[in-house]
Design a protein around this motif. Structure first.
Motif, short mmCIF file in Angstrom:
data_model
loop_
_atom_site.label_atom_id
_atom_site.label_comp_id
_atom_site.label_asym_id
_atom_site.label_seq_id
_atom_site.Cartn_x
_atom_site.Cartn_y
_atom_site.Cartn_z
N ALA A 122 0.76 -1.52 0.07
CA ALA A 122 -0.06 -0.32 0.39
C ALA A 122 0.84 1.39 -0.50
N ALA A 123 2.44 1.51 0.34
CA ALA A 123 3.33 2.48 0.48
C ALA A 123 3.81 2.23 -0.78
N VAL A 124 3.89 1.67 -1.56
CA VAL A 124 4.95 1.67 -2.86
C VAL A 124 4.77 3.12 -3.47
N ARG A 125 5.95 3.81 -4.16
CA ARG A 125 5.43 4.67 -5.45
C ARG A 125 5.73 3.58 -6.84
N PRO A 126 4.72 3.90 -7.59
CA PRO A 126 4.82 3.05 -8.67
C PRO A 126 6.32 4.43 -9.57
N VAL A 127 7.11 3.26 -9.98
CA VAL A 127 7.44 4.74 -10.92
C VAL A 127 7.24 4.26 -12.88
N TYR A 128 7.09 4.80 -13.45
CA TYR A 128 6.17 4.71 -14.86
C TYR A 128 7.77 4.88 -15.29
N GLU A 129 7.03 4.54 -17.01
CA GLU A 129 7.60 4.67 -17.43
C GLU A 129 6.83 4.81 -19.15
N THR A 130 6.79 6.26 -19.81
CA THR A 130 5.83 6.60 -20.70
C THR A 130 5.55 5.90 -22.12
N LEU A 131 5.07 5.50 -22.74
CA LEU A 131 5.23 4.90 -24.08
C LEU A 131 4.47 5.47 -24.97
N PRO A 132 4.22 5.89 -25.96
CA PRO A 132 3.71 5.99 -27.06
C PRO A 132 2.67 5.91 -27.76
N GLY A 133 1.36 5.86 -27.18
CA GLY A 133 0.19 5.06 -27.82
C GLY A 133 -0.07 5.36 -29.27
N TRP A 134 -1.04 4.66 -29.69
CA TRP A 134 -1.18 4.54 -31.42
C TRP A 134 -1.63 4.96 -32.38
N ASN A 135 -3.34 5.20 -31.15
CA ASN A 135 -4.33 5.72 -31.49
C ASN A 135 -5.32 5.98 -33.18
N THR A 136 -5.26 4.18 -33.05
CA THR A 136 -5.30 3.98 -34.81
C THR A 136 -6.63 2.24 -34.07
N ASP A 137 -7.17 2.42 -34.80
CA ASP A 137 -8.23 1.26 -34.59
C ASP A 137 -7.74 -0.65 -34.50
N ILE A 138 -7.46 -1.57 -33.74
CA ILE A 138 -6.35 -2.37 -34.51
C ILE A 138 -7.42 -3.51 -34.26
N THR A 139 -9.20 -3.58 -33.92
CA THR A 139 -9.56 -4.68 -33.35
C THR A 139 -10.03 -5.76 -34.76
N GLU A 140 -9.86 -5.41 -35.93
CA GLU A 140 -9.40 -5.87 -37.25
C GLU A 140 -8.14 -6.26 -37.74
N ILE A 141 -7.24 -5.90 -37.06
CA ILE A 141 -6.00 -6.66 -37.50
C ILE A 141 -5.81 -8.12 -37.10
N ARG A 142 -5.08 -8.97 -38.15
CA ARG A 142 -5.27 -10.16 -37.55
C ARG A 142 -4.05 -10.91 -37.85
N ASP A 143 -2.74 -9.79 -38.04
CA ASP A 143 -1.50 -10.57 -38.60
C ASP A 143 -0.26 -9.06 -37.91
#
Ligand code: GDP
Ligand code: IMO
Ligand code: MG
Length: 422
Positions: A363-384
């Motif tokens: 409960a006392a920990v502080r998460p150390v984050y790395e920030t990654l770029p998002g992709w802002n694209t619909d990926i729900t139809e991708i199969r490959d």
């Protein structure tokens, strides 16, 4: 022949049901090894949605035999309701459902004691399905098992003995009215007729299946961080969802297990109480809940949501022995410009070397984050895999490296087809 254990790597609801269903055409037997109707495993086929609580998620596949192992605790009413739900969909389960004689029965007093204890100071935020009290009786050697349904006299005696004690507890500790012993006896004697045909010597069945070169998929319920030993105790369930539980909960020995597949949600959720280092109580958290439809499949409670926690999943991969992972709900992250991943925990500016065991420390920990770029694209139809945006592949690689497993499946939507196999 292969034996695979499929485990939830976080706090449950990782999408185990979808992946078990998806893999079921590669296995002849699917076995549940722990938990009970606290689980809610969702499968979406076409425009139909099924939620399984007790019956293994392989049941929609005609060629698959579904087994409920000794590690599971069975509420007979929930079981019969589920069987009816399946049969109402014209799915034939004749000869395809086997239940271990050693599985314990959830009794009405288990459910009542569960809900009463949730009103007290030791509230956990349980599903109210009687899970904890049933496992308490199992380990106190007072439990009533599936095999007891076959011996009516013995069953009646066991219920009477248990009821004496439970009614005392209800009256003296909870100031609650007593339960009617004769009603419970009648109700449970009647279950015998409906359940008898499924009762099986499961360890022998599974050994014969292995000797006959059949492939077996073991389906974990809940997740590693809800494990009674390795989870965030006391905010856990009362069984062993981690891979070790697959042996004690079925009778398949460790020497027969070939692979552990972890189901890993691309972010983190939790239902019920307890510390959650990467929890987001802001707009991002609400967005994850809304886009990911994060509401409990069993209780309908809103799930708490947060960023992916690699410190937690690394630990989970370690105690489960996860070699391969199915990353689920990746599509839910498509709406974020940037995505954070917790890579370590810190307390007072110092990085922790391992996952904390004490709840106060977690409960006392502080998460150390790395920030990654998002992709802002619909990926729900991708199969490959190769067609995924570069940022998506980078996110997946990042998770895989952080947690030390290979990603083998990527789930980009709730339907069977919305899956990429790498
Ligand atoms: P389980 O308990 O691990 O089987 O998971 P649940 O069924 O409780 O919760 C997972 C939820 O996410 C269900 O509603 C699934 O239909 C849904 N789901 C599974 N995989 C995906 C996915 O890749 N994308 C999206 N958007 N939903 C998914
Ligand atoms: P699936 O299999 C998420 C949580 C409850 C509570 C704690 C103890 O769908 O992933 P219990 O009723 O087991 O005594 O509750 O465990 N919990 C789950 N959370 N998914 C589940 O199952 C869960 N089963 C139990 O919310 O915090
Ligand atoms: Mg669930």
């Amino acid at each position: 022949m292969s034996v695979t254990v499929l485990v939830g790597s976080q706090w449950g609801d990782e999408g185990k049901g979808k992946i078990v269903d998806l893999l079921s055409d590669r296995y002849e037997v699917v076995v549940r090894y722990q938990g009970g109707a606290n689980a809610g495993h969702t499968i979406v086929v076409g425009d139909k949605k099924y939620i399984f609580h007790l019956i293994p998620s392989g049941i929609l596949h005609e060629g698959v035999t579904c087994v409920i192992g000794n590690g599971v605790v069975i509420d007979p009413k929930a079981l019969l309701d589920e069987i009816k739900m399946i049969e109402d969909q014209n799915i034939d389960i004749t000869g395809r459902l086997l239940i271990s004689q050693n599985a314990h029965l959830i009794m009405p007093y288990h459910k009542l004691l569960d809900s009463l204890s949730e009103k007290g100071e030791n509230k956990i935020g349980t599903t109210g399905r009687g899970i904890g009290p049933c496992y308490v009786d199992k380990y106190a050697r007072k439990g009533i098992r599936i095999v007891d349904l076959l011996d009516h006299e013995g069953l009646e005696e066991k219920i009477r003995t248990n009821l004496k004690e439970k009614n005392d507890i209800l009256k003296k500790i909870h100031e609650h009215a007593e339960l009617n012993v004769d009603e419970i006896i009648q109700e449970y004697l009647a279950f015998d007729e409906a359940i008898d045909k499924y009762i099986t010597d499961v360890p022998t069945y599974l050994h014969e299946a292995i000797n006959g070169n059949k492939s077996i998929l073991m389906e974990g319920a809940q997740g590693a961080l809800l494990d009674v030993d390795f989870g965030t105790y006391p905010y856990v369930t009362s069984s062993s969802p981690t891979s070790g539980g697959a042996c004690t909960g079925t009778g398949i020995p460790p020497t027969k297990i070939d692979k552990v597949l972890g189901i890993v949600k691309a972010y983190t959720t939790r239902v019920g109480l307890g510390p959650f280092p990467t929890e987001l109580e802001d707009e991002d958290g609400q967005k994850l809940r809304k886009v990911g439809a994060e509401f409990g499949a069993t209780t309908g409670r809103p799930r708490r949501c947060g960023w992916f926690d690699a410190a937690l999943v690394r630990y989970s991969a370690m105690v489960n022995g996860i070699q391969e992972a199915a990353i689920t709900k990746l599509d839910v992250l498509s709406e974020f410009d940037t995505i954070k991943v917790c890579v370590d925990y810190e307390i007072n500016g110092k990085k922790l070397k391992s996952f904390p065991n004490e709840i106060s420390k977690l409960a006392a920990v502080r998460p150390v984050y790395e920030t990654l770029p998002g992709w802002n694209t619909d990926i729900t139809e991708i199969r490959d895999y190769q067609e995924l945006p570069t940022e998506t592949k980078n996110y997946l690689d990042f998770i895989s490296k952080q947690c030390g497993f290979k990603n083998t499946f990527i789930s980009v939507g709730p339907k069977r087809a919305q899956t990429i196999e790498i």
